[in-house]
Structures are given as C-alpha cells and as structure tokens.
Write a protein that holds these residues in place. Structure first.
Motif, PDB file in Angstrom:
ATOM      1  N   GLU A  73       1.111  -1.113  -0.412  1.00  0.00           N
ATOM      2  CA  GLU A  73      -0.437   0.329  -0.206  1.00  0.00           C
ATOM      3  C   GLU A  73       1.233   1.232   0.373  1.00  0.00           C
ATOM      4  O   GLU A  73       0.529   2.520  -0.182  1.00  0.00           O
ATOM      5  CB  GLU A  73      -1.050  -0.426   0.715  1.00  0.00           C
ATOM      6  N   ASP A  74       1.809   1.602   1.081  1.00  0.00           N
ATOM      7  CA  ASP A  74       2.599   2.567   1.082  1.00  0.00           C
ATOM      8  C   ASP A  74       2.856   2.387  -0.298  1.00  0.00           C
ATOM      9  O   ASP A  74       3.415   3.390  -1.241  1.00  0.00           O
ATOM     10  CB  ASP A  74       3.486   2.199   1.822  1.00  0.00           C
ATOM     11  N   HIS A  75       3.984   2.279  -1.064  1.00  0.00           N
ATOM     12  CA  HIS A  75       4.596   1.486  -2.106  1.00  0.00           C
ATOM     13  C   HIS A  75       3.936   1.887  -3.622  1.00  0.00           C
ATOM     14  O   HIS A  75       4.128   2.560  -4.616  1.00  0.00           O
ATOM     15  CB  HIS A  75       5.470   0.313  -2.865  1.00  0.00           C
ATOM     16  N   ALA A  76       2.836   1.250  -3.386  1.00  0.00           N
ATOM     17  CA  ALA A  76       1.377   1.799  -4.872  1.00  0.00           C
ATOM     18  C   ALA A  76       1.445   3.128  -4.627  1.00  0.00           C
ATOM     19  O   ALA A  76       1.304   3.709  -5.842  1.00  0.00           O
ATOM     20  CB  ALA A  76      -0.005   0.959  -4.005  1.00  0.00           C
ATOM     21  N   GLY A  77       1.269   4.216  -3.638  1.00  0.00           N
ATOM     22  CA  GLY A  77       1.227   5.385  -3.490  1.00  0.00           C
ATOM     23  C   GLY A  77       1.805   5.722  -3.585  1.00  0.00           C
ATOM     24  O   GLY A  77       1.918   6.975  -4.695  1.00  0.00           O
ATOM     25  N   ASP A  78       3.096   6.137  -4.012  1.00  0.00           N
ATOM     26  CA  ASP A  78       4.158   6.001  -4.575  1.00  0.00           C
ATOM     27  C   ASP A  78       4.442   5.955  -6.230  1.00  0.00           C
ATOM     28  O   ASP A  78       4.702   7.046  -7.046  1.00  0.00           O
ATOM     29  CB  ASP A  78       6.018   5.711  -3.927  1.00  0.00           C
ATOM     30  N   VAL A  79       4.008   4.539  -6.813  1.00  0.00           N
ATOM     31  CA  VAL A  79       3.929   4.627  -7.961  1.00  0.00           C
ATOM     32  C   VAL A  79       3.051   5.359  -8.431  1.00  0.00           C
ATOM     33  O   VAL A  79       3.412   6.160  -9.438  1.00  0.00           O
ATOM     34  CB  VAL A  79       3.511   2.611  -8.314  1.00  0.00           C
ATOM     35  N   THR A 114      -6.904   2.078 -11.451  1.00  0.00           N
ATOM     36  CA  THR A 114      -7.460   1.012 -11.194  1.00  0.00           C
ATOM     37  C   THR A 114      -6.005   0.183  -9.886  1.00  0.00           C
ATOM     38  O   THR A 114      -6.974  -0.463  -8.997  1.00  0.00           O
ATOM     39  CB  THR A 114      -7.738  -0.079 -12.060  1.00  0.00           C
ATOM     40  N   PHE A 115      -4.633   0.318 -10.455  1.00  0.00           N
ATOM     41  CA  PHE A 115      -4.035  -0.127  -9.533  1.00  0.00           C
ATOM     42  C   PHE A 115      -3.973   0.660  -8.137  1.00  0.00           C
ATOM     43  O   PHE A 115      -3.542   0.103  -7.151  1.00  0.00           O
ATOM     44  CB  PHE A 115      -2.506   0.833 -10.307  1.00  0.00           C
ATOM     45  N   SER A 116      -4.428   1.935  -8.146  1.00  0.00           N
ATOM     46  CA  SER A 116      -4.472   2.789  -6.894  1.00  0.00           C
ATOM     47  C   SER A 116      -5.628   2.048  -6.070  1.00  0.00           C
ATOM     48  O   SER A 116      -5.591   1.898  -5.124  1.00  0.00           O
ATOM     49  CB  SER A 116      -4.689   4.241  -7.487  1.00  0.00           C
ATOM     50  N   GLU A 117      -6.536   2.740  -6.963  1.00  0.00           N
ATOM     51  CA  GLU A 117      -7.973   1.579  -5.821  1.00  0.00           C
ATOM     52  C   GLU A 117      -7.247  -0.034  -5.307  1.00  0.00           C
ATOM     53  O   GLU A 117      -7.736  -0.187  -4.568  1.00  0.00           O
ATOM     54  CB  GLU A 117      -9.124   1.459  -6.532  1.00  0.00           C
ATOM     55  N   LYS A 118      -6.688  -1.052  -5.596  1.00  0.00           N
ATOM     56  CA  LYS A 118      -7.382  -2.547  -5.910  1.00  0.00           C
ATOM     57  C   LYS A 118      -5.849  -2.268  -5.447  1.00  0.00           C
ATOM     58  O   LYS A 118      -5.644  -3.769  -4.467  1.00  0.00           O
ATOM     59  CB  LYS A 118      -6.575  -3.395  -7.110  1.00  0.00           C
ATOM     60  N   SER A 119      -4.835  -1.538  -5.236  1.00  0.00           N
ATOM     61  CA  SER A 119      -3.284  -1.542  -3.836  1.00  0.00           C
ATOM     62  C   SER A 119      -4.214  -2.148  -2.384  1.00  0.00           C
ATOM     63  O   SER A 119      -3.557  -1.670  -2.053  1.00  0.00           O
ATOM     64  CB  SER A 119      -2.668  -0.625  -3.961  1.00  0.00           C
ATOM     65  N   LEU A 120      -4.808  -1.205  -2.217  1.00  0.00           N
ATOM     66  CA  LEU A 120      -5.970  -1.320  -0.376  1.00  0.00           C
ATOM     67  C   LEU A 120      -6.383  -2.327  -0.593  1.00  0.00           C
ATOM     68  O   LEU A 120      -7.707  -3.389  -1.318  1.00  0.00           O
ATOM     69  CB  LEU A 120      -7.148  -0.014  -0.474  1.00  0.00           C
ATOM     70  N   LEU A 121      -5.589  -3.712   0.176  1.00  0.00           N
ATOM     71  CA  LEU A 121      -5.558  -4.844  -0.340  1.00  0.00           C
ATOM     72  C   LEU A 121      -6.736  -5.455   1.316  1.00  0.00           C
ATOM     73  O   LEU A 121      -6.846  -6.383   1.203  1.00  0.00           O
ATOM     74  CB  LEU A 121      -4.313  -5.752   0.041  1.00  0.00           C
ATOM     75  N   GLY A 122      -7.184  -4.599   2.004  1.00  0.00           N
ATOM     76  CA  GLY A 122      -7.687  -4.571   3.267  1.00  0.00           C
ATOM     77  C   GLY A 122      -7.620  -4.755   4.990  1.00  0.00           C
ATOM     78  O   GLY A 122      -7.524  -6.371   5.393  1.00  0.00           O
ATOM     79  N   ASP A 173      -6.370 -13.515  -2.072  1.00  0.00           N
ATOM     80  CA  ASP A 173      -6.856 -13.334  -3.399  1.00  0.00           C
ATOM     81  C   ASP A 173      -6.588 -12.198  -3.986  1.00  0.00           C
ATOM     82  O   ASP A 173      -6.995 -12.187  -4.848  1.00  0.00           O
ATOM     83  CB  ASP A 173      -8.176 -13.966  -2.984  1.00  0.00           C
ATOM     84  N   ARG A 174      -6.952 -11.081  -3.031  1.00  0.00           N
ATOM     85  CA  ARG A 174      -6.963  -9.900  -3.594  1.00  0.00           C
ATOM     86  C   ARG A 174      -5.438  -9.148  -3.833  1.00  0.00           C
ATOM     87  O   ARG A 174      -5.365  -9.327  -5.008  1.00  0.00           O
ATOM     88  CB  ARG A 174      -7.200  -9.016  -2.579  1.00  0.00           C
ATOM     89  N   VAL A 175      -4.517 -10.310  -2.996  1.00  0.00           N
ATOM     90  CA  VAL A 175      -3.487  -9.869  -3.468  1.00  0.00           C
ATOM     91  C   VAL A 175      -2.919 -10.807  -4.845  1.00  0.00           C
ATOM     92  O   VAL A 175      -1.945 -10.276  -5.685  1.00  0.00           O
ATOM     93  CB  VAL A 175      -1.948 -10.334  -2.736  1.00  0.00           C
ATOM     94  N   SER A 176      -3.639 -12.107  -5.212  1.00  0.00           N
ATOM     95  CA  SER A 176      -3.036 -12.779  -6.475  1.00  0.00           C
ATOM     96  C   SER A 176      -3.741 -11.864  -7.277  1.00  0.00           C
ATOM     97  O   SER A 176      -2.771 -11.284  -8.412  1.00  0.00           O
ATOM     98  CB  SER A 176      -3.917 -13.900  -6.471  1.00  0.00           C
ATOM     99  N   ALA A 177      -4.820 -10.917  -7.491  1.00  0.00           N
ATOM    100  CA  ALA A 177      -5.311 -10.206  -8.526  1.00  0.00           C
ATOM    101  C   ALA A 177      -4.692  -8.884  -8.525  1.00  0.00           C
ATOM    102  O   ALA A 177      -4.220  -9.021 -10.084  1.00  0.00           O
ATOM    103  CB  ALA A 177      -7.457 -10.136  -7.599  1.00  0.00           C
ATOM    104  N   PHE A 178      -3.962  -8.665  -7.534  1.00  0.00           N
ATOM    105  CA  PHE A 178      -3.418  -7.312  -7.980  1.00  0.00           C
ATOM    106  C   PHE A 178      -1.699  -7.102  -8.061  1.00  0.00           C
ATOM    107  O   PHE A 178      -1.775  -6.160  -9.126  1.00  0.00           O
ATOM    108  CB  PHE A 178      -2.863  -6.180  -6.102  1.00  0.00           C
TER     109      PHE A 178
END
Length: 412
Positions: A205-211, A259-267, A329-334
């Motif tokens: 989640e932290d790195h996704a924000g940087d991306v 989509t990348f930003s939204e799906k990076s919130l993995l729960g 499952d969320r991580v696999s999809a991400f």
C-alpha cells in the motif's frame, strides 16, 4: 516507562489477589441476562467464592468499583452486534482482593462466554491509566455510560489507535506473546505468518502510493516537451510527435493507474480481523488444554462444556482463515494488475529513448530536453525499485498464506 497514575485507586483498601498467576486461564459462561451457568475451577479459586455463590449469580458479582461504566457499555455494544470483545477488566474477589484480567468475551446463541488470562504488558499499564482518568471523569462530571464509552474511545484514539478494534487486537496479540514468553513456550508461528502478511500488505500500500505519485508527475512531461519542440523545431517536428504520443499513452492508461491505486488497498480490516480472531482461538485453545486436566465439578457436565468450547474455538479458527484467504485472493489479483504498471513503465522508457535519439542530433545545448530525459530515467529507475519491492511483498504474503492454508488442511 509509563508514568505513575495521577489518581489513587477508588478502592484503596483493596489488595491484589495472590491466587492468580500467569499460567492460569479461566472461563465462565452465562445466559443472555449475564447469569453464571458454568465455569472452571480456576475461576472459582481466583474469585474466592464458593461454587454455590457463583453458579446462578449475576456475573457482576465480581465487578470492581474502580471499573469505568463506559468499558462495559462498549463491551455490551460490541457483543450486541454479535462480535467478540477483548478488554482489560479489574475484578473483585469475595475476600476483598482484586485481580486484573484480559477478558475475551464472545456471544453464544443463548448467552455469552468469557475467557480470561493475566495481563502484564505495557498496553495493560496504558489501559490502567486511561481507566483511572475515565472513572474520575465519570464521578466528577457525572458522565452516563454512553458518554463515558465515547470518552474511552477518544482516549484510545489519543493514545495512537485508529479505533477500538485496533487496540483490542494489539492488546490480545501482545498479551498472548507475553504469556508464551513467560511460560517458555515457542513463538506462535501462525501469528507470525499473519503479521508477516500484515507487513507485506502495508509495504504494498505504501509503495503503490509512490507509484501513482510518479506517474502523476510524468503527466507534465508532454507539456514541457511541447514547449521545447516549439522553440527547437516548430509544431510538426519529431519532438512534438513524441510529445503527442506520450500524452495519448498517459491518457489511455489513466484508468489503469486508477485501478492500480484502488486495488492496492488490499483490506487491512481483514488482517486486523484475522489477527484478532486468531488470538481469540489461541486463548480458547489454551483454555481447552487446561480445562481438560481439571477435575469434574459436581453439577456441571464437563464433556458438554468442552464440546461447546471446542466448537466455538474451531469457528474462530475458520473465521480467521477466511479473512486470510480474502486478503490472499486480493493480493493475487493485484499482482496481475501490476503488469499494467509495467506496460506504463515500458511506455516511459520508449519516450526516454526517443528523446535521447532526438537530443543526439541537436548540436546546441538544450537544457530543457536534457532535464526531460533525466526525469524519465529517474521515473523508470524509481518504478523498477518500487515494483521489485512490491513483487517481494506479494511473494511474502502468498507464501505465508499458503503455510496457513496447508496447516489448516492438515488439521482438518
């Protein structure tokens, strides 16, 4: 070190019970009105009541006057929602002594079940201070239970917890780890696996924000390139074409970044739930082990109690595992969505290479174009680093989840 309480105990005549040790674990079961229906021998020993004075009595027979009413208001609110509650509770024994517990209370179809262990962490001392301050506020400000409960939640928020679920999850984790160390037991590898998943999710989640931030910064590059093109070659030259191509690419892939930003919130809520429910199942498992060694109590069906405890413990194991599977499952999809980010990164590299080619044929010094090439190069390097880190975190999460799944399958 925690500062000494600013208020004296509201019951200064009380003394700490000598009947409760770190190796003790006990439970009680009540009906829906809070009337005690069953308990184990440790509860009777620590409370110093005769069995005849416990069974059939309201559970608040052991309530200590130092306890804020807001704690119980919060507890009943959580239990009323059908969820387990965990909290520090000060109880009063029949001989006037007091004893602190970390209580894990769970709703049943026809009542409630509470398992208690002896606390001893810094979180316990933090809660004691909060309770002392809150109890004085209840008395001095005449706070009703609901207002006291709100004040309690505010106190935990001020102490750095996002909500009570975060506090009680960490408290249960820290107290069970403290108990394992005190009893010289090996560390709980299942808890370590859940915490490993939690760390991996936070890293992603932290790195996704940087991306996302890096890609947003590159959105300005086509505009800067058009400025350079206008100065160097007019509106139809190669740099203008590169600029337009880059602009069209970033626009067409904007949805992929979103989509990348939204799906990076993995729960993270699922992981807090998994950690907490695992802790609940742990204390219930320990209780079952201890209860099995206790003598049969007259008037109590020990086999029935063990079956009830075992059934509920397995339910919490199952619920904790479902939460882990959800995150897995969320991580696999991400991880598949990350391929779109790599495609974006490849587009940045293509723009950079084409800019370098055009820069090489221009004899004069062009600082603005050089800066664009450098920006694209840095973006690519940073993205490579971040994606590598995220790949490692994904692998860490999936391996930990697989270990937990295999263990559960073997147990089944």
């Amino acid at each position: 070190m925690t500062a000494a309480p600013t208020h004296a105990s509201l019951d200064p005549s009380g003394f700490e019970s000598r009947h409760f040790g770190i190796d003790d674990i006990f439970y009680s079961r009540t009906d829906g009105r809070g009337i005690i229906l069953a308990a184990n021998a440790v509860f009777q020993r620590v409370s110093v009541y005769d069995w005849s004075d416990l069974i059939g009595a309201p559970h608040n027979v052991i309530r200590h006057p130092d306890m804020p009413r807001g704690v119980f208001h919060l507890m009943w609110s959580i239990l009323g929602d059908g969820k387990p509650f965990c909290g520090y509770i000060k109880n009063k024994a029949e001989d006037g002594s007091h004893y602190w517990v970390l209580a894990v209370a769970c709703p049943l179809e026809d009542g409630f079940l509470s398992v208690r262990i002896k606390p001893g962490t810094e979180m316990f001392r933090q809660a004691q201070q909060i309770y002392t301050d809150l109890r004085h506020r209840e008395r001095n400000e005449n706070l009703p239970p609901e207002a006291s409960s709100d004040a309690l939640l505010q106190a935990f928020e001020s102490a750095g917890y996002s909500d009570y679920a975060s506090f009680m999850t960490k408290a249960l984790t820290e107290e069970t780890k403290h108990r394992d160390i005190a009893l010289q037991r090996p560390a709980d590898w299942r808890l370590r696996s859940i915490l490993s998943i939690k760390e991996g999710v936070k890293e992603i989640e932290d790195h996704a924000g940087d991306v996302v931030r890096i890609f947003k910064q590159t959105n300005q590059i086509p505009y800067n390139m058009r400025l350079q093109a206008g100065r160097l070659e007019g509106t139809d030259g190669p740099i203008s074409v590169i600029s337009n191509n880059h602009r069209q690419m970033t626009q067409s892939l904007a949805d992929a970044v979103a989509t990348f930003s939204e799906k990076s919130l993995l729960g993270n809520d699922y992981l807090i739930q998994a950690e907490f429910l695992h802790g609940v199942s742990r204390v219930q498992h320990d209780l079952l082990q201890s209860f099995g060694l206790e003598p049969v109590i007259d008037g109590q069906d020990k086999a029935q109690e063990k079956a009830l405890l075992s059934r509920q413990q397995m339910e919490f194991v199952s619920m904790a595992h479902k939460a882990v599977v959800e995150v897995s499952d969320r991580v696999s999809a991400f991880s598949k969505i990350c391929n779109d980010v790599r495609r974006l990164k490849a587009g940045l590299e293509m723009t950079r290479v084409m800019c370098k080619i055009e820069r090489s044929r221009i004899a004069e010094r062009v600082d603005g174009l050089d800066e664009i090439v450098q920006q694209l190069g840095k973006a690519q390097t940073d993205l490579d680093h971040l994606l590598s880190k995220m790949d490692g975190a994904v692998q860490q999460i999936l391996e930990a989840a697989e270990r937990l799944t295999q263990s559960r399958q073997r147990a089944a």
